[in-house]
Enzyme design. Structure first.
Site, PDB file in Angstrom:
ATOM      1  N   ASP A 161       0.875  -1.271   0.018  1.00 38.19           N
ATOM      2  CA  ASP A 161      -0.048  -0.048   0.203  1.00 38.19           C
ATOM      3  C   ASP A 161       0.848   1.462  -0.149  1.00 38.19           C
ATOM      4  OD1 ASP A 161       0.036   1.225   3.075  1.00 38.19           O
ATOM      5  OD2 ASP A 161       0.365  -0.950   3.053  1.00 38.19           O
ATOM      6  N   SER A 162       0.318   2.439  -0.739  1.00 43.37           N
ATOM      7  CA  SER A 162       1.111   3.675  -0.731  1.00 43.37           C
ATOM      8  C   SER A 162       2.417   3.510  -1.069  1.00 43.37           C
ATOM      9  CB  SER A 162       0.892   4.043   0.416  1.00 43.37           C
ATOM     10  OG  SER A 162       1.114   5.731   0.538  1.00 43.37           O
ATOM     11  N   ALA A 163       3.431   3.860  -0.228  1.00 42.59           N
ATOM     12  CA  ALA A 163       4.784   3.659  -0.449  1.00 42.59           C
ATOM     13  C   ALA A 163       5.037   1.993  -0.833  1.00 42.59           C
ATOM     14  CB  ALA A 163       5.645   4.234   0.433  1.00 42.59           C
TER      15      ALA A 163
END
Length: 318
Positions: A161-163
């Site tokens: 998720d995300s980074a």
């Protein structure tokens, strides 16, 4: 490129957004205290007690690397799971490359394990600024090599998720370029795909996003790449959008429509589709960044986990 916008009511949304707004305010107030920022981001999914009470079993594990180091990780399974899993999912947590941990993502990991019928392995990869690029990515690749060597006969999956979504897609670019085993399928929740930060949604969605600030993102890139960058922001290992996206494994991208990284998912999915890779983009109305981690409080998050399970079942049955 299949695109879906599931129609789900926003039950629990106000609670989640209030929680994220508080984290954003406290993070801004913490100044340059990185330790405090990391502790705050470890509470990202702590919007309600029922989120944290995920009923999972956690086993610590050390993953060897190509050097003399080891990577700490958690094997996560639902508390009621029986028998050895036939699917293994390597999970790369988010946290802007400077924060995040297996412990902070444990509720999501347990629910993801239940939805996917897999053992989820969450690694504690090295973080910037102490360990700038490519340290974190190298840890993710080493963990993938270990997973392939340890469980070669199982279905092997990669998600983040995300980074961590950025690292997931960057790993695909590197593995494909080196001719190594690719995941049987991959999942990215609200991934950052362009670290030059050129998506239109950075401006258009800024007023809607309760947690991410577009003004901070260039500083995040600087912290991740370090004072003497070994790669520019448009390197495919840094910005997966810039990679050769042909020949990717089946890939599901889930993203909320109320977040500034919306175009990072849109543009990546469009580019992968143009280049012939099997990608599904799933957009969720009114949802914030990495909303999937707020199940069961947030009803669409529970639906999103169901979608992940069905996606993998369909892909792995082929």
């Amino acid at each position: 490129m299949p695109i879906s916008s599931p129609a789900s009511g926003p039950q629990g949304l106000a609670t989640v957004c209030d929680h994220l707004a508080l984290l954003k305010s406290l993070t801004a107030s913490s100044g340059n205290n990185l330790t405090v920022k990391r502790r705050l981001l470890d509470m990202y999914f702590a919007a309600a007690p029922e989120i944290l009470d995920a009923h999972g079993r956690v086993t610590p594990v050390l993953i060897p690397t190509r050097g003399d180091r080891v990577i700490a990780a958690e094997r996560v399974r639902p508390g009621d799971a029986d028998g050895p899993p036939e699917r293994r999912l390597l999970y790369l947590h988010g946290g802007s490359w400077i924060a995040g941990s297996p412990a902070g993502h444990r509720p999501l990991a347990v629910r993801l394990a239940r939805a996917t019928h897999a053992e989820v392995i969450v690694i504690d990869y090295r973080l910037a600024p102490e360990h700038p690029f490519p340290a974190g990515l190298e840890d993710c690749l080493d963990a993938w090599d270990w997973l392939c060597a340890s469980h070669s006969d199982d279905d092997l999956l990669l998600a983040g998720d995300s980074a961590g979504g950025n690292l997931t897609l960057a790993c695909l670019n590197v593995l494909k370029a080196k001719g190594q085993r690719l995941p049987d399928a991959a999942i990215a929740f609200s991934p950052a795909t362009d670290l030059r930060w050129t998506g239109d949604s950075l401006r258009h969605q800024a007023a809607l996003d309760p947690i991410l600030d577009p003004a901070v993102l260039p500083l995040v890139t600087q912290a991740y790449l370090g004072p003497s960058p070994s790669a520019p922001p448009d390197d495919p290992r840094v910005s997966p959008l810039e990679g050769d996206l042909r020949g990717l494994p089946p890939l599901l991208l889930q993203c909320g429509e109320a977040e500034i990284l919306l175009d990072d998912s849109r543009r990546y999915a469009e580019a992968a589709h143009r280049q012939g890779s099997p990608v599904r983009l799933s957009l969720w109305a009114d949802m914030p960044h990495v909303f999937v981690g707020f199940a069961p409080l947030l009803e669409p998050a529970s639906h999103a986990l169901t979608e992940v399970g069905r996606f993998l079942d369909a892909q792995l049955a082929r």
